[in-house]
Design a protein around this motif. Structure first.
Motif, PDB file in Angstrom:
ATOM      1  N   ALA A 271       0.437  -1.718  -0.238  1.00 27.10           N
ATOM      2  CA  ALA A 271      -0.185  -0.401  -0.046  1.00 27.10           C
ATOM      3  C   ALA A 271       0.584   1.364  -0.081  1.00 27.10           C
ATOM      4  N   ALA A 272       2.167   1.335   0.558  1.00 25.21           N
ATOM      5  CA  ALA A 272       2.864   2.141   1.078  1.00 25.21           C
ATOM      6  C   ALA A 272       3.369   2.652  -0.539  1.00 25.21           C
ATOM      7  N   LEU A 273       3.973   1.775  -1.027  1.00 26.13           N
ATOM      8  CA  LEU A 273       4.442   1.216  -2.427  1.00 26.13           C
ATOM      9  C   LEU A 273       3.695   1.859  -3.644  1.00 26.13           C
ATOM     10  N   THR A 274       2.410   1.521  -3.887  1.00 29.46           N
ATOM     11  CA  THR A 274       1.247   2.259  -4.361  1.00 29.46           C
ATOM     12  C   THR A 274       1.133   3.597  -4.151  1.00 29.46           C
ATOM     13  N   ASP A 275       1.490   4.113  -2.717  1.00 24.23           N
ATOM     14  CA  ASP A 275       0.872   5.698  -3.029  1.00 24.23           C
ATOM     15  C   ASP A 275       1.825   6.296  -3.536  1.00 24.23           C
ATOM     16  N   ASP A 276       3.188   5.770  -3.244  1.00 28.59           N
ATOM     17  CA  ASP A 276       4.646   6.177  -3.727  1.00 28.59           C
ATOM     18  C   ASP A 276       4.206   6.215  -5.627  1.00 28.59           C
ATOM     19  N   LEU A 277       3.927   4.862  -5.987  1.00 26.97           N
ATOM     20  CA  LEU A 277       3.743   5.119  -7.612  1.00 26.97           C
ATOM     21  C   LEU A 277       2.994   5.942  -7.799  1.00 26.97           C
ATOM     22  N   ARG A 278       1.545   6.014  -7.191  1.00 25.80           N
ATOM     23  CA  ARG A 278       0.412   7.018  -7.354  1.00 25.80           C
ATOM     24  C   ARG A 278       1.520   8.503  -7.740  1.00 25.80           C
ATOM     25  N   SER A 279       1.960   9.600  -7.347  1.00 25.82           N
ATOM     26  CA  SER A 279       2.750  10.126  -6.885  1.00 25.82           C
ATOM     27  C   SER A 279       3.838  10.158  -8.329  1.00 25.82           C
ATOM     28  N   ALA A 280       4.584   9.120  -8.356  1.00 31.68           N
ATOM     29  CA  ALA A 280       5.298   9.335  -9.062  1.00 31.68           C
ATOM     30  C   ALA A 280       4.619   8.901 -10.873  1.00 31.68           C
ATOM     31  N   GLN A 281       3.388   8.666 -10.953  1.00 31.92           N
ATOM     32  CA  GLN A 281       2.569   8.877 -11.897  1.00 31.92           C
ATOM     33  C   GLN A 281       2.801   9.793 -12.834  1.00 31.92           C
ATOM     34  N   LYS A 302      11.720  14.294  -9.955  1.00 38.73           N
ATOM     35  CA  LYS A 302      10.645  14.054  -8.889  1.00 38.73           C
ATOM     36  C   LYS A 302      10.034  12.494  -8.894  1.00 38.73           C
ATOM     37  N   GLY A 303       9.931  12.339 -10.170  1.00 37.79           N
ATOM     38  CA  GLY A 303       9.281  10.998 -10.468  1.00 37.79           C
ATOM     39  C   GLY A 303      10.191   9.985 -10.710  1.00 37.79           C
ATOM     40  N   TYR A 304      11.533   9.943 -10.960  1.00 34.08           N
ATOM     41  CA  TYR A 304      12.120   8.746 -10.877  1.00 34.08           C
ATOM     42  C   TYR A 304      12.732   8.961  -9.112  1.00 34.08           C
ATOM     43  N   ASP A 305      12.464   9.575  -9.065  1.00 32.67           N
ATOM     44  CA  ASP A 305      12.561   9.089  -7.308  1.00 32.67           C
ATOM     45  C   ASP A 305      11.919   8.602  -6.582  1.00 32.67           C
ATOM     46  N   LEU A 306      10.798   9.098  -6.455  1.00 30.28           N
ATOM     47  CA  LEU A 306       9.559   7.718  -6.588  1.00 30.28           C
ATOM     48  C   LEU A 306       9.834   6.299  -6.664  1.00 30.28           C
ATOM     49  N   VAL A 307      10.078   6.667  -8.032  1.00 32.78           N
ATOM     50  CA  VAL A 307      10.013   4.756  -8.821  1.00 32.78           C
ATOM     51  C   VAL A 307      11.185   4.334  -8.175  1.00 32.78           C
ATOM     52  N   VAL A 308      12.558   5.179  -7.226  1.00 28.75           N
ATOM     53  CA  VAL A 308      13.130   3.766  -6.988  1.00 28.75           C
ATOM     54  C   VAL A 308      13.558   4.389  -4.911  1.00 28.75           C
ATOM     55  N   ALA A 309      12.317   5.007  -4.794  1.00 24.86           N
ATOM     56  CA  ALA A 309      11.852   5.446  -3.287  1.00 24.86           C
ATOM     57  C   ALA A 309      11.997   3.755  -2.672  1.00 24.86           C
ATOM     58  N   ASP A 310      12.726   4.234  -1.600  1.00 26.62           N
ATOM     59  CA  ASP A 310      12.446   2.730  -0.036  1.00 26.62           C
ATOM     60  C   ASP A 310      11.362   1.924  -0.058  1.00 26.62           C
ATOM     61  N   SER A 311      10.104   2.440  -0.183  1.00 27.21           N
ATOM     62  CA  SER A 311       8.441   1.793  -0.611  1.00 27.21           C
ATOM     63  C   SER A 311       9.089   0.589  -1.323  1.00 27.21           C
ATOM     64  N   THR A 312       9.901   0.382  -2.705  1.00 25.76           N
ATOM     65  CA  THR A 312       9.638  -0.469  -3.124  1.00 25.76           C
ATOM     66  C   THR A 312      10.460  -1.484  -2.104  1.00 25.76           C
ATOM     67  N   VAL A 313      11.977  -1.565  -2.332  1.00 24.58           N
ATOM     68  CA  VAL A 313      12.410  -2.294  -1.337  1.00 24.58           C
ATOM     69  C   VAL A 313      11.601  -3.007  -0.226  1.00 24.58           C
ATOM     70  N   THR A 314      10.670  -2.201   0.347  1.00 25.90           N
ATOM     71  CA  THR A 314      10.116  -2.376   1.455  1.00 25.90           C
ATOM     72  C   THR A 314       9.339  -3.724   1.125  1.00 25.90           C
ATOM     73  N   ALA A 315       8.362  -3.767   0.458  1.00 27.56           N
ATOM     74  CA  ALA A 315       7.571  -4.276  -0.454  1.00 27.56           C
ATOM     75  C   ALA A 315       7.710  -5.895  -1.172  1.00 27.56           C
TER      76      ALA A 315
END
Length: 342
Positions: A271-281, A302-315
């Motif tokens: 869920a945290a990852l999808t929030d970041d991905l929505r912002s990235a989109q 900003k979009g690239y930073d959200l794509v490679v954010a820590d939330s992806t690693v956590t998920a």
């Protein structure tokens, strides 16, 4: 001695251009009668042999035997130990130890051993005249990078020194019917090698992992479409189009992630990852509409930073997947010449 009679006889014996041999023989007989030259026996023999040869050529062409002969010749040339014999999942070494240049002979080896390349897919080009090295390379780029995910579904699990290469036809092999492009994994270092299979297809993941990787595939394929120009300044229009593709890919990824029921341990991280991905989109969408370079770079960053954010690693960690990010900014590698001709 009639030279035409001798020529007719030679062509008849060789079964070479039988129609020409027959015509020369008949002309020779007519001239021998008029001029009293010697060589009637050669002319007659030439006519007979040429007639037999012509009949054999007609029979061969009408029954397809000529095609069978060349198919058999080509199949023999593509036997074991050649680049033509490689199949999906096989690993091999080349005589030069390189995946660049031209090769014919290869040695298949177990993937557990040190090797130069691992085959992950192949496809045929359409028939027709030889399209040229540039067109073949473009086709290999487009298809091989797209096909890699079916074999190595989790790109995060690929070592950082691995990239896509391919075996392509030469102008000479094209004339014998070679239309196949073979897609490979190889080391980004021309003299480097690989050890162990890179295969991680859908059968090797559970349902949750499989769904996650399918969703992430939207982003991976969009990232592959980065423009050829190294600087945004050189092709702002192309980069804006690409940003739009990434934005749509993120929309698809979010929709698939939202539509799946995740296990308790992964529900909050996803869920945290999808929030970041929505912002990235949204940021990638704004980059696609940027009026100038400054605006593009602002939203792209900003979009690239959200794509490679820590939330992806956590998920990924919660789902039991690899947690080392790929280098999205590295581009399509494999050196300046990632293709090997065969």
């Amino acid at each position: 001695m009639s030279g035409l009679a001798v020529a007719a006889f030679i062509l008849g014996v060789l079964c070479f251009l039988p129609a020409v041999g027959l015509v020369l023989g008949l002309v020779a007989l007519a001239r021998i009668r008029r001029r009293g030259e010697r060589g009637k026996g050669f002319a007659v023999a030439g006519c007979v042999l040429a007639s037999v040869g012509l009949a054999l050529w007609t029979l061969t062409l009408s029954t397809g035997a000529a095609g069978d002969f060349w198919d058999g010749f080509r199949d023999a040339a593509r036997g074991g130990g050649t680049a033509y014999s490689l199949e999906k999942g096989q690993c091999f070494t080349t005589p030069s130890g390189s995946l660049q240049g031209v090769t014919y002979d290869v040695d298949e080896v177990p993937c557990a051993r040190e090797h130069d390349g691992e085959v992950f897919a192949s496809f045929d080009l359409p028939d027709g005249s030889y399209p040229g090295d540039g067109e073949i390379t473009r086709a290999a780029d487009d298809r091989c990078y797209a096909l890699q995910d079916a074999y190595a579904m989790d790109r995060w699990a690929l070592p950082t020194d691995v990239d896509v290469y391919y075996l392509t036809p030469t102008a000479a092999s094209w004339r014998t019917g070679d239309r196949e492009i073979t897609c490979l994994f190889g080391n980004t270092d021309e003299r480097g090698t690989l050890t162990g299979s890179l295969r991680n297809d859908g059968a090797r993941f559970d349902a949750d992992q499989h769904t996650y990787l399918l969703a992430e595939g939207y982003l991976n394929r969009a990232m592959d479409e980065v423009p050829a120009a190294e600087a945004v300044e050189d092709d702002l229009a192309g980069y804006r189009t690409w940003a739009g593709q990434v934005s749509e890919a993120l929309r698809g990824e979010v929709a698939m992630l939202d539509g799946h029921e995740w296990p308790a341990g992964a529900e909050r991280p996803v869920a945290a990852l999808t929030d970041d991905l929505r912002s990235a989109q949204e940021e990638w969408g704004l980059a696609a509409k940027a009026a100038d370079l400054d605006a593009y770079y602002e939203h792209y960053g900003k979009g690239y930073d959200l794509v490679v954010a820590d939330s992806t690693v956590t998920a990924r960690k919660a789902l039991g997947l690899a947690t080392t990010p790929p280098d999205y900014e590295g581009g399509e590698g494999g050196g300046d010449d990632p293709g090997v001709e065969v």
